[in-house]
Design a protein around this motif. Structure first.
Motif, PDB file in Angstrom:
ATOM      1  N   SER A   9       0.856  -1.195   0.000  1.00 57.09           N
ATOM      2  CA  SER A   9       0.000   0.000   0.000  1.00 57.09           C
ATOM      3  C   SER A   9       0.887   1.237   0.000  1.00 57.09           C
ATOM      4  O   SER A   9       2.068   1.172   0.350  1.00 57.09           O
ATOM      5  CB  SER A   9      -0.933   0.035   1.224  1.00 57.09           C
ATOM      6  OG  SER A   9      -0.210   0.357   2.393  1.00 57.09           O
ATOM      7  N   SER A  42       1.243   6.445  -3.732  1.00 59.02           N
ATOM      8  CA  SER A  42       0.175   5.475  -3.638  1.00 59.02           C
ATOM      9  C   SER A  42      -0.020   4.970  -5.062  1.00 59.02           C
ATOM     10  O   SER A  42      -0.606   5.651  -5.899  1.00 59.02           O
ATOM     11  CB  SER A  42      -1.118   6.127  -3.130  1.00 59.02           C
ATOM     12  OG  SER A  42      -2.164   5.182  -3.281  1.00 59.02           O
ATOM     13  N   THR A  57      -1.859   2.755  -5.908  1.00 60.84           N
ATOM     14  CA  THR A  57      -3.292   2.475  -6.019  1.00 60.84           C
ATOM     15  C   THR A  57      -3.971   3.454  -6.981  1.00 60.84           C
ATOM     16  O   THR A  57      -4.980   3.122  -7.601  1.00 60.84           O
ATOM     17  CB  THR A  57      -3.933   2.685  -4.620  1.00 60.84           C
ATOM     18  OG1 THR A  57      -3.155   1.983  -3.650  1.00 60.84           O
ATOM     19  CG2 THR A  57      -5.363   2.224  -4.579  1.00 60.84           C
ATOM     20  N   VAL A  64      -4.417  -2.236  -4.464  1.00 59.75           N
ATOM     21  CA  VAL A  64      -3.875  -1.285  -3.494  1.00 59.75           C
ATOM     22  C   VAL A  64      -2.369  -1.562  -3.415  1.00 59.75           C
ATOM     23  O   VAL A  64      -1.973  -2.706  -3.171  1.00 59.75           O
ATOM     24  CB  VAL A  64      -4.540  -1.451  -2.107  1.00 59.75           C
ATOM     25  CG1 VAL A  64      -3.820  -0.613  -1.047  1.00 59.75           C
ATOM     26  CG2 VAL A  64      -6.010  -1.054  -2.175  1.00 59.75           C
ATOM     27  N   SER A 109     -10.606   7.050  -2.530  1.00 58.99           N
ATOM     28  CA  SER A 109      -9.599   6.789  -3.549  1.00 58.99           C
ATOM     29  C   SER A 109      -9.852   7.625  -4.800  1.00 58.99           C
ATOM     30  O   SER A 109     -10.760   8.475  -4.824  1.00 58.99           O
ATOM     31  CB  SER A 109      -9.511   5.305  -3.886  1.00 58.99           C
ATOM     32  OG  SER A 109      -8.296   5.025  -4.557  1.00 58.99           O
TER      33      SER A 109
END
Ligand SMILES: *Cc1c(COP(=O)(O)O)cnc(C)c1O
Length: 387
Positions: free
Chosen positions: A83, A203, A205, A215, A335
């Motif tokens: 992550s 990140s 993600t 993630v 997100s």
């Protein structure tokens, strides 16, 4: 031409001859690796950062991604995490010890704030949050025990910039390390290391993966810094990503320039529409000429990506909720950075947790995804009429 963007995304690190000459790299879904002799094993144990021994440390699929992220961020090496929060925590822990002091931009990503203001405090690390719009605030916050500056430009939700080269120069004067969260821009639109920052965290993600199905995080920096994080925090805390997630990230990266171009171009149209609308009091997006730091954005960023916040002209939370609930194309979710447009109303996280109380209840973060811009604008227009 190893620094050519299209080469990095489509070929760098893929060494196809070691994967059956398959065009697409294999997912090496193996936890451990074997050796023909004791001597061969002994040799690898000495080099766990660069050779397959155990997937917590090194995995061939993940290694492809490490090379690409390092090249994208003008770094010697990179580490991939399960992550973005893990990448940030490992980096901060690695370069901080009890008795040290950290200076961090105010209103950073929420879990960065908790890391600095809650977790590290338990281990005797002090901190000061500063308004990063003036680089001098970093200098003023320096104490004899300051070891690290944390930057996030633009920061989360209010999208304030820090002058990265100015803050990096202040840090260098004082022997302080710098770490910048570059998730917003991705390596395509901003390169903090090229501006003098020591380490970059992502990140993955968000834009890097881009499909809202993984993630992950990344950390990039000098060979010595990455070796330190790898040999200590990375191996002891164990935030290794799965090989399958690394493979999805490699696939996501192929289209990073196309996705970002689309998201940023649409965001520009959406921001201009919102800025001109009577029910929108303020648009926080550094791409607008009216943004107080627009010239700095032009100086240190190649483009401004597709995430912004707006403040609605709404009398109460119920009016904000009418706007949000009526948006059809912006999904209500945390997100960002995927294909789908999203909205994240600050009022949804205010209240019992006591979090985000420093932000107006009228604030809504919008992420502009890959849908047609006119469709998104029409959606916003009808929802704004419901306020
Ligand atoms: C999402 C995010 C993070 C945390 O990353 P995860 O992958 O969710 O752990 C860190 N910084 C920023 C700016 C983010 O948006």
């Amino acid at each position: 031409m190893n620094d050519d963007l299209s080469f990095i995304l489509n070929h760098l690190g893929e060494e196809r001859e070691s994967g059956y000459d398959a065009v697409v790299p294999p997912i090496v879904q193996s936890g451990n690796f074997t050796y023909p002799t004791v001597a061969a094993m002994r040799a690898v144990v000495q080099q766990e950062m660069d050779r397959p021994l155990y997937t917590r440390g090194y995995n061939p699929t993940v290694a492809i991604l490490r090379k690409k992220i390092a090249a994208l961020e003008h770094a010697d090496d990179a580490l991939i995490f399960s992550s973005g929060a893990a990448a940030m925590a490992a980096a901060v822990l690695s370069f901080t010890k009890a008795g040290d002091h950290i200076v961090c931009v105010h209103k950073p990503y929420s879990w960065t704030k908790k890391l600095v203001s809650e977790l590290l405090v338990r281990f005797g690390v002090e901190h000061t949050f500063v308004d990063g719009t003036d680089a001098e605030n970093y200098r003023k916050a320096i104490k004899p025990n300051t070891s690290l500056f944390i930057l996030e430009s633009p920061n989360s939700l209010t999208f304030e910039l820090q002058d990265l080269s100015a803050v990096a120069a202040i840090a260098k004067d004082h022997g302080i390390l710098t770490l910048c969260d570059n998730s917003f821009s991705s390596p395509l639109y901003q390169n903090p290391i090229a501006l003098g920052v020591d380490m970059v965290v992502h990140s993955a993600t968000k834009y890097l993966n881009g499909h809202s199905d993984v993630v992950a995080g990344a950390l990039a920096g000098s060979a010595a810094h990455m070796r330190q994080v790898m040999s200590k925090e990375f191996m002891t805390l164990g935030p290794a990503p799965s090989p399958h997630d690394a493979w999805l990230l490699i696939r996501g990266l192929r289209t990073l320039p196309l996705r970002m171009e689309r998201s940023a171009t649409s965001a520009d149209k959406v921001a201009r529409f919102l800025e001109a609308h009577a029910k929108v009091k303020r648009v926080h997006w550094p791409g607008l000429e009216s943004h107080p730091q627009h010239s700095l954005a032009k100086k240190q960023m190649k483009r401004v990506a597709g995430l912004m916040s707006i403040e609605l002209d709404a009398p109460d939370v119920a009016a904000v909720e009418r706007f949000c609930d009526n948006l059809k194309n912006f999904l209500i979710a945390v997100s960002w950075g995927g294909y789908e447009s999203l909205q994240w109303p600050v009022c949804a996280l205010q209240g019992p947790s006591g979090y985000y109380t420093d932000l107006p209840f009228t604030m809504v973060r919008l992420y502009v995804g890959l849908e047609d811009a006119d469709r998104l604008i029409a959606d916003l227009e009808q929802a704004l009429a419901k306020i």
